[in-house]
Write a protein that holds these residues in place. Sequence first.
Motif, PDB file in Angstrom:
ATOM      1  N   ARG A 242       0.830  -1.208   0.000  1.00  0.00           N
ATOM      2  CA  ARG A 242       0.000   0.000   0.000  1.00  0.00           C
ATOM      3  C   ARG A 242       0.865   1.259   0.000  1.00  0.00           C
ATOM      4  O   ARG A 242       0.617   2.198  -0.758  1.00  0.00           O
ATOM      5  CB  ARG A 242      -0.914   0.001   1.232  1.00  0.00           C
ATOM      6  N   ILE A 243       1.906   1.266   0.801  1.00  0.00           N
ATOM      7  CA  ILE A 243       2.796   2.426   0.885  1.00  0.00           C
ATOM      8  C   ILE A 243       3.500   2.646  -0.448  1.00  0.00           C
ATOM      9  O   ILE A 243       3.596   3.785  -0.935  1.00  0.00           O
ATOM     10  CB  ILE A 243       3.811   2.257   2.043  1.00  0.00           C
TER      11      ILE A 243
ATOM     12  N   LYS B 121       2.504   1.697  -3.420  1.00  0.00           N
ATOM     13  CA  LYS B 121       1.490   2.142  -4.385  1.00  0.00           C
ATOM     14  C   LYS B 121       1.185   3.628  -4.190  1.00  0.00           C
ATOM     15  O   LYS B 121       1.107   4.398  -5.151  1.00  0.00           O
ATOM     16  CB  LYS B 121       0.224   1.305  -4.220  1.00  0.00           C
ATOM     17  N   GLU B 122       1.017   4.042  -2.921  1.00  0.00           N
ATOM     18  CA  GLU B 122       0.764   5.441  -2.608  1.00  0.00           C
ATOM     19  C   GLU B 122       1.909   6.321  -3.079  1.00  0.00           C
ATOM     20  O   GLU B 122       1.705   7.366  -3.683  1.00  0.00           O
ATOM     21  CB  GLU B 122       0.629   5.580  -1.074  1.00  0.00           C
ATOM     22  N   PHE B 123       3.128   5.892  -2.796  1.00  0.00           N
ATOM     23  CA  PHE B 123       4.313   6.659  -3.184  1.00  0.00           C
ATOM     24  C   PHE B 123       4.385   6.809  -4.701  1.00  0.00           C
ATOM     25  O   PHE B 123       4.631   7.899  -5.213  1.00  0.00           O
ATOM     26  CB  PHE B 123       5.569   5.978  -2.659  1.00  0.00           C
ATOM     27  N   LYS B 124       4.161   5.706  -5.416  1.00  0.00           N
ATOM     28  CA  LYS B 124       4.235   5.757  -6.868  1.00  0.00           C
ATOM     29  C   LYS B 124       3.170   6.675  -7.447  1.00  0.00           C
ATOM     30  O   LYS B 124       3.436   7.411  -8.391  1.00  0.00           O
ATOM     31  CB  LYS B 124       4.100   4.349  -7.458  1.00  0.00           C
ATOM     32  N   SER B 125       1.961   6.646  -6.883  1.00  0.00           N
ATOM     33  CA  SER B 125       0.896   7.505  -7.398  1.00  0.00           C
ATOM     34  C   SER B 125       1.210   8.973  -7.136  1.00  0.00           C
ATOM     35  O   SER B 125       0.925   9.835  -7.970  1.00  0.00           O
ATOM     36  CB  SER B 125      -0.457   7.132  -6.802  1.00  0.00           C
ATOM     37  N   LYS B 126       1.805   9.292  -5.997  1.00  0.00           N
ATOM     38  CA  LYS B 126       2.172  10.684  -5.704  1.00  0.00           C
ATOM     39  C   LYS B 126       3.337  11.123  -6.575  1.00  0.00           C
ATOM     40  O   LYS B 126       3.453  12.281  -6.956  1.00  0.00           O
ATOM     41  CB  LYS B 126       2.527  10.840  -4.219  1.00  0.00           C
ATOM     42  N   TRP B 127       4.262  10.197  -6.871  1.00  0.00           N
ATOM     43  CA  TRP B 127       5.445  10.520  -7.656  1.00  0.00           C
ATOM     44  C   TRP B 127       5.057  10.879  -9.099  1.00  0.00           C
ATOM     45  O   TRP B 127       5.656  11.745  -9.699  1.00  0.00           O
ATOM     46  CB  TRP B 127       6.404   9.330  -7.639  1.00  0.00           C
ATOM     47  N   LYS B 128       4.028  10.194  -9.633  1.00  0.00           N
ATOM     48  CA  LYS B 128       3.586  10.446 -11.004  1.00  0.00           C
ATOM     49  C   LYS B 128       2.909  11.792 -11.145  1.00  0.00           C
ATOM     50  O   LYS B 128       2.965  12.415 -12.198  1.00  0.00           O
ATOM     51  CB  LYS B 128       2.619   9.352 -11.469  1.00  0.00           C
ATOM     52  N   SER B 129       2.270  12.307 -10.070  1.00  0.00           N
ATOM     53  CA  SER B 129       1.526  13.558 -10.145  1.00  0.00           C
ATOM     54  C   SER B 129       2.408  14.759 -10.297  1.00  0.00           C
ATOM     55  O   SER B 129       3.492  14.877  -9.955  1.00  0.00           O
ATOM     56  CB  SER B 129       0.689  13.799  -8.878  1.00  0.00           C
TER      57      SER B 129
END
Length: 68
Positions: A57-58, A60-68
Motif C-alpha cells: 500500500r505504501i 502504491k501510494e508513493f508511486k501515485s504521488k510521484w507520477k503527479s
Amino acid sequence: MSERKLDYENMDLDELIDENNRLMLKYPPHEETPEERQRSIDAIKKHKEEHKEENARIVKEFKSKWKS
C-alpha cells in the motif's frame, strides 16, 4: 567498575579511535552461530510476510504521488 562518562561530541578523532579500540577489547565481537543466523533470517521473513500488504500500500501510494 563503573563506566566513564564521555563527551563523544567534543572528542577529537584520535580520542574516538582510542575509545573504540578500548571498547572492542573489552567487548569483542560475537561470532554468530548458524542457528542464530537462521533465527534472524526466519524473523526477517516473518516480519516481511506480516507487513507485506502494508508495504504494498505504501509503495502504491508513493508511486501515485510521484507520477503527479
